[in-house]
Design an enzyme around this catalytic site. Structure first.
Site, short mmCIF file in Angstrom:
data_model
loop_
_atom_site.label_atom_id
_atom_site.label_comp_id
_atom_site.label_asym_id
_atom_site.label_seq_id
_atom_site.Cartn_x
_atom_site.Cartn_y
_atom_site.Cartn_z
N ASP A 70 -4.12 -3.52 -2.84
CA ASP A 70 -4.41 -3.03 -1.50
C ASP A 70 -5.48 -3.93 -0.90
O ASP A 70 -6.58 -4.05 -1.46
CB ASP A 70 -4.91 -1.58 -1.61
N HIS A 72 2.31 5.06 10.46
CA HIS A 72 0.88 5.35 10.43
C HIS A 72 0.51 6.31 11.55
O HIS A 72 0.76 6.03 12.72
CB HIS A 72 0.08 4.05 10.57
N ASP A 97 -7.69 -4.44 2.42
CA ASP A 97 -8.10 -3.66 3.59
C ASP A 97 -9.09 -4.47 4.42
O ASP A 97 -10.09 -4.95 3.88
CB ASP A 97 -8.72 -2.36 3.08
N LEU A 141 -2.00 6.71 -6.49
CA LEU A 141 -0.91 6.83 -5.51
C LEU A 141 -1.11 5.83 -4.39
O LEU A 141 -2.23 5.56 -3.98
CB LEU A 141 -0.92 8.25 -4.94
N GLU A 171 6.35 10.53 -9.47
CA GLU A 171 5.55 11.42 -8.64
C GLU A 171 5.53 10.94 -7.20
O GLU A 171 5.35 9.75 -6.93
CB GLU A 171 4.09 11.49 -9.13
N GLY A 183 -4.35 -3.42 7.15
CA GLY A 183 -4.30 -4.13 5.88
C GLY A 183 -2.88 -4.31 5.38
O GLY A 183 -1.91 -4.06 6.10
N CYS A 220 -8.83 -11.93 13.50
CA CYS A 220 -9.17 -11.66 12.10
C CYS A 220 -7.94 -11.48 11.23
O CYS A 220 -8.03 -11.58 10.00
CB CYS A 220 -10.08 -10.44 11.97
N LYS A 258 0.64 4.41 -0.50
CA LYS A 258 1.55 4.79 0.58
C LYS A 258 2.88 4.08 0.47
O LYS A 258 2.96 2.90 0.16
CB LYS A 258 0.90 4.45 1.92
#
Lengths: 459, 488
Positions: A145, A365, A147, A357, A76, A200, A167, A359
């Site tokens: 992920d 981006h 972030d 799903l 998919e 992230g 950071c 990216k």
């Protein structure tokens, strides 16, 4: 199913470009702008379709008898188009179909989902019939992920969508800790780290064993990495009970966390300089006498600005060390503080479900115009998100070199995307190809054996 | 695999293959072997195994801990799964399992129950085996669980110690056996960081091993049940409708306890009935009894349910006739009563017709009955409306907390647990479980008489291996088909 980052594409493009008649429009004035026209060019000339197809086929695009020609078409994809139009359950037959669709639709975001038991675009044929025929995921990479917004409570340099070099080391720590654990603890090898384009990183674990994990197993791995719990109201975020740390946590602490905390985070985030900041740290100490002692001491003193953080940290550590003899509660306090300020914070939901799903690498981006490039975990300290290639930059490079060489060099090789794509091919796709081959052969053999000895239905 | 049941043609369920694990007494029951089985054994073996499984269920609902269940299982197995020839136990084990698979594959609820009980049984039996026997079993079944060598133990000892200390547990010594297991098999341990991981393998201490092997057992049985269900509905049920199907369908509904056909503690007199009804009758019989006293009549279903119950508590035939006559003749003549009702009372006592001494109804039978308009039989917890049930319970002076607890159980369709809760509230002592109205009665008498020596026919868990008498159901349409399991 949910899409990561949720950030919809907005038309932040500046002035509309004059495109007619000019195949290579000039870049806009600002460097970090995203432009749909540039995106179109990017998809036209730079996006690595063949490599993506090679990756996601896991060897089934070859000629081996064990190859399943339907494999790629059961994956998919989803597109997020301009104006937040969202298209799901897309599938492609091969690389050229995928390329045609992407070039035609020019999606602001491409997501990759699971490989299903049937072609996702034909799923309705299977959901209405009862019994065995159910549309369900067959395999899917193990994904993570990380972030930066999940760290907002411990960073004071930026907040929300912004990041900076003060950071960013938190992401470096996350990559180092998780990558090591995935390899040493879980035995995974084919791990792809990707910059998410803004704030992230994503992680794709592509071993056959990882792709076959059930939701329950994925959950257990995500939980294995969970150390920071608790909400805003709970002063203590990390509870490390027991006289010793689990080997995985100990390794993280001694190899990464301690050093990064004391040398980078402590200073970059000025954790102990201001009252507001050191108040937060002291809230994690479960002993009132220690807290008030430090509070009083730091109230009154004002050492030189450079040293304030490290000096104060030394003092706190000393006091906590002494306090260990007083009881169990302070035993792991130093580690708890370090973990709270450095240990990776994952988005659990992303990892837990096969149908989530995420990216795709090499997307652009829409808010920053930066390309989602791979990050080499062995060299992640050197990664600088501020220097990731942007669309305008790439266009510029394409323009410039177009006339210069006239060689048979591919477009991407002439841009700053070259090293990223090179890394993707050599460090990721090549080793993966070897594993794919071995995997195909062994599962083919197993299938033949099974068919030869198959009984007619056991009770 | 084929089953040849005497007197019939071969019923084919698949290919014959190796008997898995007959040497070791344990089995995953992946395949069965070719055996000849008599029809009686087909049924009897299954019933014996069912007694074991129901015993386990009872243990679990009573909240028994794992070790207690282990001991219970050893007991139950020895009691019910014996064979005259020791070598035949393995066959009985296998046959009974596969027959019950047929019986319990048919609905989701049946499958879930069977899966849970068989897994508990397997766990207990696995843990009872010696480490060597466990190792052999895992090897035979090709489970990828290897005990680590002492050299490997030395190399990871420090890390294992760290894990133990992080959990506030004692540090492992060379005596603890550790097993190397793929991490996918132990998600709960990984999740909580309770295990050392190295390159995809978890180092699991021996006492955790049972969980993993049981997990395998569960997964395989679950798949097998789904397959069996498909096979059953598509071919077997129809092929075997005159032979095995009725047996299989009845198995899941079979009540296996004492049948109360003979009163255990002597007889009761007519004059005692009112008192006994007030104090020791379960709600279903109270309701029928007092309705009879009030209306001086009961329809057929009620007469059967109450009449047989009274026989079970020890009412003699003469007294029964007098009892019913005295009530009914308030509204009709004695001649009419004798002509129309006397016969069936005598019939119930086995004095007429084919002279079968009918057995009182079990809870299962009562719960699944279908009272209609004008009927008062059935199970109040099941068949009364919520308001009616509530008011009846409150009439018995039960506290509102008890009533709420009972209603909660009713909502979850645990009718027998609801009855037991009522029992406990009334008698102030725990019940041993309610599977039969006469069991309620006996427990009540015991509790009210100071809990003396119970010389009744029911064992404490309501199950017993009595050779069942020719168990005839009275001429009342029996509901067959896929019905849920009694009890919790």
């Amino acid at each position: 199913m949910e899409v990561d980052e949720g950030s919809a594409a907005t038309s932040t493009a500046g002035q509309p470009m004059e495109v007619d008649g000019n195949p290579n429009p000039a870049p806009p004035a600002q460097q970090n702008e995203f432009s749909p026209d540039y995106l179109k060019l990017y998809y036209g000339r730079l996006f690595p379709y063949a490599d993506m197809h090679k990756w996601l086929s896991y060897g089934h695009d070859g000629k081996h008898t064990g190859c399943d020609a339907s494999f790629f078409s059961r994956r998919e994809f989803s597109f997020t188009l301009e104006h937040d139009i969202y298209l799901r359950y897309l599938s492609f037959h091969d690389a050229s179909t995928m390329e045609a669709a992407i070039r035609e639709k020019c999606p602001y975001k491409i997501d990759i989902g699971a490989v299903y038991n049937v072609d996702p675009s034909k799923r309705t044929a299977y959901s209405n019939v009862g019994g065995d025929k159910v549309f369900s995921p067959a395999e899917r990479e193990l994904v993570f992920d990380v972030d930066m917004t999940d760290y907002d409570d411990i960073r004071s340099c930026c907040s929300g969508a912004d990041i900076c070099l003060s950071c960013w080391p938190l992401m470096t720590v996350a990559i180092k800790v998780i990558d090591t654990a995935l390899r040493d603890d879980f035995g995974f090898e084919h791990i792809l780290w990707v910059y998410s384009g803004r704030r992230g990183v994503h992680c794709w674990v592509c071993d056959p064993r990882a792709r076959r994990l059930t939701n329950e197993q994925r959950s257990s791995i995500a939980d294995y990495f969970r150390v920071c719990k608790g909400s805003e109201m709970n002063g203590k975020k990390v509870a490390l009970t027991g006289p010793a740390l689990h080997p995985s946590l100990l390794r993280a602490y001694t190899e990464v966390l301690k050093q990064y905390f004391e040398e980078k985070i402590l200073l970059n985030q000025s954790l102990l300089a201001s009252e507001q900041n050191f108040g937060k740290v002291l809230d994690m100490v479960p002993d009132e006498s220690v807290r008030s002692q430090m509070r009083n001491k730091w109230h009154s003193s004002l050492p030189s600005k450079d040293e304030v953080n490290s000096k104060r940290w030394k003092q706190l550590k000393q006091l906590l060390e002494q306090g260990k003899s007083k009881g169990q509660v302070l035993r792991r306090c130093v580690e708890e503080i370090v973990f709270a300020y450095t240990y990776p914070r994952l988005d659990m939901e992303v990892s837990k479900h096969m149908n989530h799903l995420l990216k795709a690498p090499f997307c652009v981006h829409p808010k920053t115009g930066r390309v989602c490039v791979p990050i080499d975990p062995n060299n992640c300290e050197a990664f600088n998100p501020m220097q990731v290639p942007t669309l305008p930059q790439l266009m510029d490079e394409l323009n410039r070199d177009d006339t210069a060489s006239g060689q048979k060099q591919k477009d991407w090789e002439r841009t700053s995307l070259a090293s990223s794509i090179q890394y993707f091919k050599q460090s990721f796709l090549d080793p993966l190809a070897r594993t794919n081959k071995a995997e195909l052969e062994s599962s083919h053999r197993a299938k033949l054996q099974e068919m030869a000895s198959r009984p007619s239905l056991n009770w | 695999m084929e089953f040849k049941v005497a007197g019939g043609r071969r019923t084919s369920f698949g290919d014959a293959s190796d008997v898995g694990g007959v040497q070791s007494r344990l089995s995953f029951y992946s395949n069965s072997s070719d055996v000849d089985v008599s029809l009686e054994d087909f049924e009897q073996f299954a019933m014996d195994r069912l007694r074991v499984l129901k015993g386990i269920e009872e243990g679990r609902t009573r909240g028994r801990k794992a070790e207690e269940i282990d001991a219970l299982v050893v007991d139950l197995w020895r009691k019910h799964m014996r064979t005259p020839n020791a070598a035949d136990i393995a066959t009985k084990d296998m046959v009974s399992h596969f027959v019950l698979r047929l019986a319990y594959c048919r609905t989701e609820e049946l499958r879930r129950w069977f899966l849970a009980m068989e897994s508990a049984l397997f766990r207990a039996r696995f843990r009872a085996e010696s480490p060597e026997s466990q190792r052999k079993f895992m090897e035979d079944q090709k489970l990828p669980y290897k005990a680590i060598s002492s050299t490997e133990f030395e190399s990871v000892k420090e890390k294992l110690g760290q894990v133990a200390r992080s959990l506030n547990q004692p540090v492992p010594t060379a005596d603890n056996t550790f097993y190397k297991v793929p991490f996918e098999e132990v998600p709960e341990l990984v999740s909580a960081r309770r295990v050392y991981l190295q390159r995809g393998f978890a180092f699991v201490p021996r006492d955790q091993l049972a969980s993993i092997v049981v997990g395998q057992f569960r997964a395989r049985l679950s798949k097998a049940l789904a397959l069996t269900n498909r096979l059953w509905t598509s071919t077997i049920a129809v092929e075997e409708k005159d032979r095995l199907t009725p047996i299989v369908e009845a198995l899941s509904m079979r009540y296996l306890g004492a049948d109360y056909s003979q009163p255990s503690k002597g007889f009761v007199g007519l004059q005692d009935l009112d008192n006994l009804a007030k104090n020791s009758f379960p709600l279903c019989m109270r309701h029928l009894f007092f309705n009879l006293r009030h209306e001086h009549h009961l329809k057929f279903g009620g007469r059967q349910q109450l009449g047989l119950f009274l026989k079970g508590i020890g009412l003699k035939l003469e007294d029964a006739l007098n009892f019913w006559r005295s009530e009914f003749t308030v509204k009709m003549t004695t001649e009419k009563f004798d002509k129309e009702y006397g016969y069936s009372i005598r019939h119930n006592f086995g004095k007429e017709g084919k002279r079968v001494d009918y057995t009182p109804y079990s809870c299962m039978k009562i719960i699944t009955s279908t009272p209609g308009v004008g009927d008062h039989h059935g199970c109040p917890y099941r068949h009364f409306s919520q308001e009616n049930l509530r008011s009846v319970l409150e009439d018995q002076q039960l506290s509102s907390r008890t009533v709420d607890a009972v209603m909660e159980k009713v909502r979850n369709r645990h009718y027998q647990l609801a009855c037991a809760t009522t029992f406990e509230a009334i008698h102030g002592c725990p019940s041993d479980g309610i599977n039969h109205p006469n069991q309620y009665f006996e427990q009540s008498r015991r509790a009210l008489q100071g809990g003396g020596q119970a010389e009744n026919t029911s064992s404490s868990n309501g199950l017993q291996s009595v050779p069942l008498p020719a168990h005839h159901d009275p001429p009342h349409p029996v509901e067959r088909g896929t019905l849920p399991i009694p009890g919790p």
